[in-house]
Design an enzyme around this catalytic site. Structure first.
Site, short mmCIF file in Angstrom:
data_model
loop_
_atom_site.label_atom_id
_atom_site.label_comp_id
_atom_site.label_asym_id
_atom_site.label_seq_id
_atom_site.Cartn_x
_atom_site.Cartn_y
_atom_site.Cartn_z
N LYS A 131 0.88 -1.17 0.00
CA LYS A 131 0.00 0.00 0.00
C LYS A 131 0.91 1.21 0.00
O LYS A 131 1.96 1.19 0.66
CB LYS A 131 -0.87 0.03 1.26
CG LYS A 131 -1.89 -1.09 1.34
CD LYS A 131 -2.70 -0.95 2.62
CE LYS A 131 -3.64 -2.14 2.81
NZ LYS A 131 -4.38 -2.07 4.07
N HIS B 236 0.61 5.65 3.67
CA HIS B 236 -0.60 6.38 4.06
C HIS B 236 -0.24 7.54 4.98
O HIS B 236 0.67 7.44 5.79
CB HIS B 236 -1.56 5.41 4.76
CG HIS B 236 -2.95 5.94 4.90
ND1 HIS B 236 -3.31 6.80 5.91
CD2 HIS B 236 -4.06 5.74 4.15
CE1 HIS B 236 -4.59 7.11 5.78
NE2 HIS B 236 -5.07 6.48 4.73
N HIS C 65 0.40 7.26 8.78
CA HIS C 65 1.67 6.80 9.35
C HIS C 65 2.65 7.94 9.57
O HIS C 65 3.74 7.73 10.11
CB HIS C 65 2.31 5.73 8.47
CG HIS C 65 1.53 4.44 8.45
ND1 HIS C 65 1.61 3.51 9.46
CD2 HIS C 65 0.64 3.95 7.56
CE1 HIS C 65 0.81 2.50 9.17
NE2 HIS C 65 0.20 2.74 8.04
#
Length: 558
Positions: A118, A121, A124
């Site tokens: 992924k 994001h 984070h």
């Protein structure tokens, strides 16, 4: 001499402009009865003050309401502070007596920990910059720190992604833009799973094969993991963050089975009606509070792998403590993790710590709601470039893009670190990127301004100055503030909150700005100019030290 005050049992407070130090007499009088009258306290305050004598350090002693006030010899203050700042350099404040008895520890800090396959994001970001700050601070204080990035590279969500790629994946798109494509596949498969039970079954089958180490499944997983780490390393470089070890849940899949055997052998594993395995954490041992550690099909869970990771790290590093930096929604998870470790007989679990933080709300780019961290970094950089281009005071820069990047990151970090870490906060681009007020842009501007002042007079600088030239109230305010730096570092080392350092640096910048305006170097007599230059140099040095601890790289031009 300041340390004698701060380390005494008396309650002191730093106060300006009344005095440099205050003794609250009520805190040291043996008679604690509540009916003690104010006139009586004032009388005792007066008597105590009369018994005290000025010396080479204390130039004035006075009284206030229930306080004895001490003013430090101004020339001695200037001489001592400036000598210490330049002698200790990047270790100024850390070499203070406040830290002299601090035992040096081996510390593991787990932070950032994005989910592989992924894109990084934005959620984070906080874990990354907070963990980096904690690691910087601990290292500065002399501890041996190991920075671990514990990647989310296992679990049922990976089963979904694997099954999704088999259904919707495209090899060409994977090669050209791997994480964007995997993100799109993940969104697509989640939607499909809501409507089709068969997709869920395929995901479970994929994860089961992964746990069974099926070669074809494992090979696909490894490719996704490699693509992810390559992307993350690039983002971490932009953030100025590094790790000593890239670990992951996958490393502990086999070891988690050993943990289950240990739990079983100690009689801590119980089977539920659904077939799952749990550890009873209730006081009455009635399963009113329990933690699931194994699914009914025998596969491991997040907490099982965390147990295996904690035990493995302790054996590998023989560390004194482990710090986990994650959002506050995981508070219960870590409570249960530490509790299970204690039940297993690992007393070191008491030395494990969860540093939690709140959520960022309203983070949007010009394109709309933001999801990925890189979009935020790009937005901060482009907005800063725009602001720099339109500012009248901007200079011609060798690398405007790099400068804008550093200022933009400083803006994001200061916005994040101003309050309690556990608090949620509302994000605002307008507020974040203001050049005036309590922002990261203001800190960078102050540092650049003081640096250019040094550069302007670098050929005529002298280390031998006349401290009698630094008796103006504005100079004294800066010196008094520099004197406090060790106390602020101590506060942050106690509660791991960066807000103490942020407040200190913002105040230092405001004081330096006032002094810069009222105490000119240009046009002053040589002796006066040299003393003022040395003062501004000291302020810039401490400002840079503090910014680096926070994870901000100071700029020298703006």
């Amino acid at each position: 001499n300041k340390l004698c005050f701060t380390q005494s049992q008396y309650f002191m407070s730093f106060s300006r402009p009344v005095a440099d130090f205050q003794l609250f007499v009520g805190s040291v009088i043996e008679d604690k009865s509540s009916d003690r009258s104010k006139p009586d306290l004032q009388l005792q305050t007066q008597r105590l003050a009369e018994k005290l004598k000025c010396d080479t350090v204390v130039s004035e002693i006075s009284t206030g309401p229930g306080t004895v006030n001490f003013t430090i010899n101004r020339e001695l203050l200037a001489k001592t502070v400036l000598q210490q700042v330049f002698k200790d350099g990047s270790e100024y404040g850390i070499k203070s007596e406040l830290f002299s008895t601090l035992p040096r520890r081996k510390i593991i800090i787990e932070f950032s920990s994005p989910n592989i396959a992924k894109k990084f994001h934005v959620g984070h970001l906080r874990s990354t910059i907070i963990g980096n700050f904690v690691a910087n601070l601990k290292e500065a204080l002399g501890h041996q720190v190991t920075r671990i990035n514990y990647l989310g590279d296992w679990g049922m969500q990976f089963g979904l992604l694997g099954a999704g790629f088999q259904q919707f994946g495209n090899e060409e798109e994977l090669q050209s833009n791997p994480l964007q494509h995997l993100f799109e596949v993940y969104v697509q498969v989640n939607k499909a799973a809501e409507e089709d039970e068969n997709i869920k079954k395929l995901a479970q089958d994929f994860f089961r094969k992964l746990e069974a180490r099926d070669q074809q499944t494992l090979s696909m997983w490894q490719r996704f993991r490699d693509f992810s780490i390559e992307e993350y390393v690039r983002i971490y470089k932009r953030l100025g963050v590094h790790f000593d070890e890239y670990s992951g849940e996958s490393f502990y899949q086999e070891k988690s089975q050993e943990v289950l055997k240990m739990l079983d052998a100690k009689g801590l594993l119980q089977k539920t009606i659904k077939g799952t395995r749990v550890v009873d954490l209730s006081e009455k041992r009635d399963l009113s509070l329990s933690s699931t550690v194994m699914r009914s099909d025998g596969t491991s869970l997040y907490i099982t792998r965390d147990l295996a990771a904690a035990i493995d790290r302790m054996q590998k590093y023989n560390c004194d403590t482990m710090i986990y930096v994650t959002d506050k929604s995981q508070h219960t998870h870590f409570e249960q993790l530490f509790q299970i470790l204690k039940l297993m007989g690992y007393q070191w679990a008491e030395r494990c710590q969860h540093v939690s933080f709140g959520l960022v709300q309203g983070m949007k780019t010009r394109k709309g709601e933001v999801v990925f961290l890189e979009d935020v970094l790009n937005e901060a950089r482009s907005r800063m470039l725009q602001n720099m281009a339109s500012a009248k005071t901007s200079k011609e820069l060798e690398n405007p893009l790099e400068t804008a990047e550093k200022i933009g990151l400083a803006a994001l970090i200061i916005q994040d670190f101003k309050g309690l870490l556990s608090s949620d906060y509302q994000f605002s681009w307008d507020r974040v990127l203001q050049s005036r007020g309590d922002t990261g842009v203001f800190l960078q501007y102050t540092h650049a301004r003081l640096h250019s002042l040094e550069q302007m007079y670098r050929n005529g600088q002298s280390t031998d100055i006349n401290t009698a030239c630094l008796q103006d109230p504005q100079a004294i305010s800066v010196l008094q503030h520099l004197l406090r730096y060790d106390e602020v570092l101590y506060k942050s080392s106690e509660d791991l909150q960066p807000k103490h350092i942020v407040s200190y640096l913002l105040m230092l910048s405001h004081l330096a700005a006032v002094a810069h305006k009222t105490l000119p170097v240009k046009g002053s007599a040589p002796e006066l100019a040299q003393a003022r230059l040395r003062l501004f140099q000291a302020a810039r040095s401490v400002l840079a030290n503090g910014m680096k601890l926070l994870g901000i790289m100071p700029v020298t031009q703006m």
